[in-house]
Write a protein that holds these residues in place. Sequence first.
Motif, mmCIF file in Angstrom:
data_model
loop_
_atom_site.group_PDB
_atom_site.id
_atom_site.type_symbol
_atom_site.label_atom_id
_atom_site.label_comp_id
_atom_site.label_asym_id
_atom_site.label_seq_id
_atom_site.Cartn_x
_atom_site.Cartn_y
_atom_site.Cartn_z
ATOM 1 N N ILE A 243 -9.038 83.996 162.545
ATOM 2 C CA ILE A 243 -9.060 85.473 163.286
ATOM 3 C C ILE A 243 -9.112 86.699 162.216
ATOM 4 C CG2 ILE A 243 -9.285 87.516 164.411
ATOM 5 C CD1 ILE A 243 -8.239 85.647 167.000
ATOM 6 N N ASP A 244 -8.487 86.341 161.598
ATOM 7 C CA ASP A 244 -7.953 87.445 160.089
ATOM 8 C C ASP A 244 -8.930 87.385 159.437
ATOM 9 O OD1 ASP A 244 -5.912 89.325 159.251
ATOM 10 O OD2 ASP A 244 -5.080 87.402 157.303
ATOM 11 N N LYS A 245 -9.449 85.214 158.562
ATOM 12 C CA LYS A 245 -10.205 85.402 158.002
ATOM 13 C C LYS A 245 -11.984 86.663 158.531
ATOM 14 C CE LYS A 245 -12.717 82.312 155.228
ATOM 15 N NZ LYS A 245 -12.994 80.683 154.754
ATOM 16 N N PHE A 246 -12.622 86.012 159.356
ATOM 17 C CA PHE A 246 -12.959 87.283 159.690
ATOM 18 C C PHE A 246 -13.219 88.423 159.583
ATOM 19 C CE2 PHE A 246 -16.288 88.543 162.772
ATOM 20 C CZ PHE A 246 -17.371 88.317 163.265
ATOM 21 N N ALA A 247 -12.423 89.244 160.176
ATOM 22 C CA ALA A 247 -12.155 90.649 160.513
ATOM 23 C C ALA A 247 -11.741 90.771 159.285
ATOM 24 C CB ALA A 247 -10.762 90.966 160.743
ATOM 25 N N ILE A 248 -11.507 91.094 157.793
ATOM 26 C CA ILE A 248 -11.769 90.739 156.744
ATOM 27 C C ILE A 248 -13.050 90.848 156.229
ATOM 28 C CG2 ILE A 248 -11.445 90.215 154.550
ATOM 29 C CD1 ILE A 248 -8.566 89.063 155.253
ATOM 30 N N GLY B 244 -9.972 93.015 166.739
ATOM 31 C CA GLY B 244 -9.066 93.435 166.841
ATOM 32 C C GLY B 244 -8.453 92.779 168.078
ATOM 33 N N GLN B 245 -9.285 93.923 168.921
ATOM 34 C CA GLN B 245 -7.775 93.092 170.472
ATOM 35 C C GLN B 245 -7.654 92.085 170.187
ATOM 36 O OE1 GLN B 245 -6.837 95.347 172.708
ATOM 37 N NE2 GLN B 245 -6.077 93.906 173.223
ATOM 38 N N ALA B 246 -8.517 90.736 170.071
ATOM 39 C CA ALA B 246 -7.824 89.248 169.791
ATOM 40 C C ALA B 246 -7.142 88.798 168.872
ATOM 41 C CB ALA B 246 -9.372 89.217 169.776
ATOM 42 N N GLN B 247 -7.277 89.714 167.718
ATOM 43 C CA GLN B 247 -6.015 89.723 167.421
ATOM 44 C C GLN B 247 -4.261 89.924 167.707
ATOM 45 O OE1 GLN B 247 -7.392 92.045 163.272
ATOM 46 N NE2 GLN B 247 -7.155 90.055 162.309
ATOM 47 N N GLN B 248 -4.655 91.331 167.970
ATOM 48 C CA GLN B 248 -2.666 91.434 168.913
ATOM 49 C C GLN B 248 -2.611 90.458 170.300
ATOM 50 O OE1 GLN B 248 -1.304 94.257 168.286
ATOM 51 N NE2 GLN B 248 -0.334 92.957 169.443
ATOM 52 N N ASN B 249 -4.449 90.529 170.698
ATOM 53 C CA ASN B 249 -3.886 89.482 171.661
ATOM 54 C C ASN B 249 -3.286 88.080 171.199
ATOM 55 O OD1 ASN B 249 -4.593 90.774 173.676
ATOM 56 N ND2 ASN B 249 -6.693 90.325 174.163
ATOM 57 N N ALA B 250 -3.903 87.428 170.429
ATOM 58 C CA ALA B 250 -3.196 86.263 169.470
ATOM 59 C C ALA B 250 -1.493 86.516 169.005
ATOM 60 C CB ALA B 250 -4.134 85.987 168.585
ATOM 61 N N VAL B 251 -1.207 87.363 168.657
ATOM 62 C CA VAL B 251 0.253 88.040 167.462
ATOM 63 C C VAL B 251 1.017 88.002 169.238
ATOM 64 C CG1 VAL B 251 1.699 90.055 167.022
ATOM 65 C CG2 VAL B 251 -0.679 89.250 165.886
ATOM 66 N N PRO C 93 2.880 89.488 160.891
ATOM 67 C CA PRO C 93 3.190 88.155 161.656
ATOM 68 C C PRO C 93 2.614 86.773 161.801
ATOM 69 C CG PRO C 93 1.683 90.112 162.610
ATOM 70 C CD PRO C 93 1.926 90.493 160.943
ATOM 71 N N ILE C 94 1.508 86.725 161.133
ATOM 72 C CA ILE C 94 0.885 85.571 160.933
ATOM 73 C C ILE C 94 1.517 84.697 160.416
ATOM 74 C CG2 ILE C 94 -0.881 83.432 160.188
ATOM 75 C CD1 ILE C 94 -3.087 86.518 160.786
ATOM 76 N N GLN C 95 2.947 84.952 159.134
ATOM 77 C CA GLN C 95 3.107 84.131 158.675
ATOM 78 C C GLN C 95 4.430 84.141 158.973
ATOM 79 O OE1 GLN C 95 2.100 82.529 155.460
ATOM 80 N NE2 GLN C 95 0.405 83.469 156.263
ATOM 81 N N ARG C 96 5.439 85.461 159.595
ATOM 82 C CA ARG C 96 5.881 84.982 160.200
ATOM 83 C C ARG C 96 6.168 83.286 161.089
ATOM 84 N NH1 ARG C 96 6.859 90.514 161.341
ATOM 85 N NH2 ARG C 96 6.251 90.144 162.966
ATOM 86 N N GLY C 97 5.313 83.645 161.906
ATOM 87 C CA GLY C 97 5.160 82.676 162.953
ATOM 88 C C GLY C 97 5.180 81.378 162.004
ATOM 89 N N LEU C 98 4.492 81.219 161.474
ATOM 90 C CA LEU C 98 4.484 79.837 160.573
ATOM 91 C C LEU C 98 5.668 79.816 159.946
ATOM 92 C CD1 LEU C 98 2.637 77.891 159.430
ATOM 93 C CD2 LEU C 98 1.981 79.556 157.667
ATOM 94 N N TYR C 99 5.983 79.985 159.290
ATOM 95 C CA TYR C 99 8.072 80.614 159.186
ATOM 96 C C TYR C 99 8.459 79.793 159.963
ATOM 97 C CZ TYR C 99 11.639 80.643 156.188
ATOM 98 O OH TYR C 99 12.575 80.936 155.271
ATOM 99 N N LEU C 100 8.464 80.804 160.980
ATOM 100 C CA LEU C 100 9.582 80.238 162.116
ATOM 101 C C LEU C 100 9.310 78.872 162.769
ATOM 102 C CD1 LEU C 100 9.953 83.210 164.429
ATOM 103 C CD2 LEU C 100 11.644 82.126 163.609
ATOM 104 N N CYS C 101 7.389 78.239 162.872
ATOM 105 C CA CYS C 101 7.376 77.365 163.333
ATOM 106 C C CYS C 101 8.302 76.026 162.324
ATOM 107 C CB CYS C 101 5.902 77.407 163.132
ATOM 108 S SG CYS C 101 5.543 78.055 164.484
ATOM 109 N N GLN C 102 7.939 76.376 161.018
ATOM 110 C CA GLN C 102 8.177 75.675 159.576
ATOM 111 C C GLN C 102 10.337 75.436 160.128
ATOM 112 O OE1 GLN C 102 6.461 77.102 156.714
ATOM 113 N NE2 GLN C 102 4.923 75.743 157.015
ATOM 114 N N LEU C 103 10.673 76.283 160.099
ATOM 115 C CA LEU C 103 11.539 76.446 160.418
ATOM 116 C C LEU C 103 12.612 75.665 161.765
ATOM 117 C CD1 LEU C 103 13.303 79.979 159.910
ATOM 118 C CD2 LEU C 103 13.491 78.073 158.091
ATOM 119 N N ASN C 104 11.935 75.418 162.479
ATOM 120 C CA ASN C 104 11.678 75.143 163.808
ATOM 121 C C ASN C 104 10.953 73.288 163.686
ATOM 122 O OD1 ASN C 104 13.877 76.289 165.512
ATOM 123 N ND2 ASN C 104 12.278 77.486 165.095
#
Length: 174
Positions: free
Chosen positions: A159-164, A127-134, A71-82
């Motif tokens: 968030i993803d980096k911290f979660a890891i 995890g909840q913060a990740q889900q809310n952000a997605v 989802p993070i990469q998909r969002g980034l890619y969509l932004c770039q496409l636009n």
Amino acid sequence: MANLSASDNYFTFFGLTPRFKLDTLVLDQAYLAIQKEVHPDRHAHGTEAEQRVAMQLATYANTAYRTLKDPIQRGLYLCQLNGVEAHLETNTAMPVQFLMKQMEWRETLDESAEDLSTLETLAAEVGQAQQNAVTLLEQECEKGHYQKAIETVRGLLFIDKFAIELDDAIAELA
């Protein structure tokens, strides 16, 4: 064989509408169908040019699939496409409230490195913060608010980096 030049982007390559919300089962099926068609082993007896094209298409399919699946990469890619670039290397500005939450999480991790229960509670919060952000990212992309979506992507990357790191700390205790 699939035609890379006929595809404007990763979405159309898989026959999908360019949008954040997608059916991952349909993506999986499209990916498998393309990989079955372009896998280099299937073209082992072809000409050198056919083998090269098959390898290029397989590589493109892998990259496209990984991008759209996450989802993070998909969002980034969509932004770039636009037309909205993230400038992730140079633009690290984040809202103060977000930075304060990051500092709080980091402090809890540092102070509770040996307390499995506290780390698991923190992991649930993160995890909840990740889900809310997605969810927020999906809403922003669906509404075409790509500048806001980029800000959400940057936050998700933090968030993803911290979660890891948190998962690693929990794994060490388990």
